[in-house]
Design an enzyme around this catalytic site. Structure first.
Site, PDB file in Angstrom:
ATOM      1  N   CYS A 153       0.815  -1.219   0.000  1.00 18.71           N
ATOM      2  CA  CYS A 153       0.000   0.000   0.000  1.00 18.71           C
ATOM      3  C   CYS A 153       0.846   1.266   0.000  1.00 18.71           C
ATOM      4  CB  CYS A 153      -0.918   0.030   1.214  1.00 18.71           C
ATOM      5  SG  CYS A 153      -2.366  -0.991   1.011  1.00 18.71           S
ATOM      6  N   VAL A 154       1.962   1.241   0.698  1.00 19.35           N
ATOM      7  CA  VAL A 154       2.798   2.454   0.719  1.00 19.35           C
ATOM      8  C   VAL A 154       4.236   2.135   0.355  1.00 19.35           C
ATOM      9  CG1 VAL A 154       1.502   3.918   2.257  1.00 19.35           C
ATOM     10  CG2 VAL A 154       3.045   2.240   3.232  1.00 19.35           C
TER      11      VAL A 154
END
Lengths: 104, 178
Positions: free
Chosen positions: A103-104
């Site tokens: 996600c990041v």
């Protein structure tokens, strides 16, 4: 799975156009992949690509921009300079790795 | 290498239907640890897709950018009926949620779980958003209510602006209110 002929070699791609087999990648191919997205590879690109491939071999997942910064020492700003706008995806594409899932 | 050799399938790095003009505005109005993450992670993800991204911090969301509070966000299970115990699907009885020490314990557990996923703390995520070219804005009314100035805020915050200015700056953007 679509198969594409790149630089005279048949390579398998996933539905998004990323290489599916780690072993099918080579440096000549990388140059063409980079050219496909308008990038001319410099020494620093190569350092990053080699780190990404080694990291993938270690962890089995494509690196995110954050991981590339914290574990690889390539700052997010530098990643954006080398692979503009969408660094994580472009890095994985040129390095012959799957589309990043983090996600990041 | 000849042009004929080039791969016909080149990934779409922008996303389907993206004309390069996509813009995202995220309004962060909560200061709980669990409510800080959605905006920050979506913001970072949008920037990773080359999307112009603006975050507006208002009301309790100000805690996410206030220097003295941003590293101390808390998670409370009070009123959260989806709070589970770390045993199967067992839910935490709501009667236990307000007991002394539960908030600290729940906060600690959440921080640990998130860090195990290699997701950074909110201040580091904010810095990542700034490094990727994201824009952070403080809400004028919230700043006035809390008696805070730009000096009290995370350095990456560009300015304290009013709602009107934020609406102007995010013309045409998709909007998320969190």
């Amino acid at each position: 799975m679509p198969v594409a002929i790149i630089c005279g070699h048949a390579v398998e791609l996933d539905k998004d156009g990323f290489l599916t087999d780690y072993e099918e990648w080579n440096e000549i191919l990388a140059k063409q992949l980079a050219a496909n997205i308008g990038i001319d590879l410099t020494d620093r690109h190569w350092e990053l690509i080699r780190w990404l491939r080694a990291d993938y071999r270690r962890l089995g997942v494509s690196s995110t921009t954050r991981h590339t910064q914290s574990a690889g020492g390539f700052s997010i700003k530098e990643q954006l300079e080398l692979f503009p706008k969408t660094p994580a995806k472009k890095m994985a594409y040129v390095a012959g790795l799957p589309k990043p899932q983090g996600c990041v | 290498m000849t042009p004929q050799d080039s791969v016909p399938i080149i990934p779409s790095f922008g996303g389907e239907g993206d004309d390069g003009q996509r813009k995202l505005a995220i309004i962060c109005s909560k200061g709980n640890l669990d409510m800080a993450y959605p905006g920050l992670i979506l913001g970072a993800a949008a920037l990773g897709n080359g999307i112009e991204t603006h975050l507006f911090f208002t009301f309790w969301g100000f805690d996410m950018i206030a220097k003295t509070r941003m590293a101390k966000l808390k998670f409370s299970p009070v009123g959260n009926t989806a709070m589970h115990l770390p045993i199967g699907d067992a839910r935490m009885p709501q009667a236990l949620a307000p007991l002394p020490g539960i908030q600290a314990l729940a906060t600690k557990m959440m921080r640990k779980q998130i860090s195990e996923l290699d997701v950074p703390e909110p201040p580091e995520l904010l810095q990542q958003i700034v490094d990727m070219g994201g824009h952070l804005w403080g809400c004028r009314m919230s700043a006035d209510m809390m008696g805070l100035t730009e000096d009290d805020l995370f350095d990456g915050v560009e300015a304290i602006i009013n709602a009107d200015t934020f609406i102007e700056k995010t013309y045409g953007a998709q909007l998320l209110f969190i």
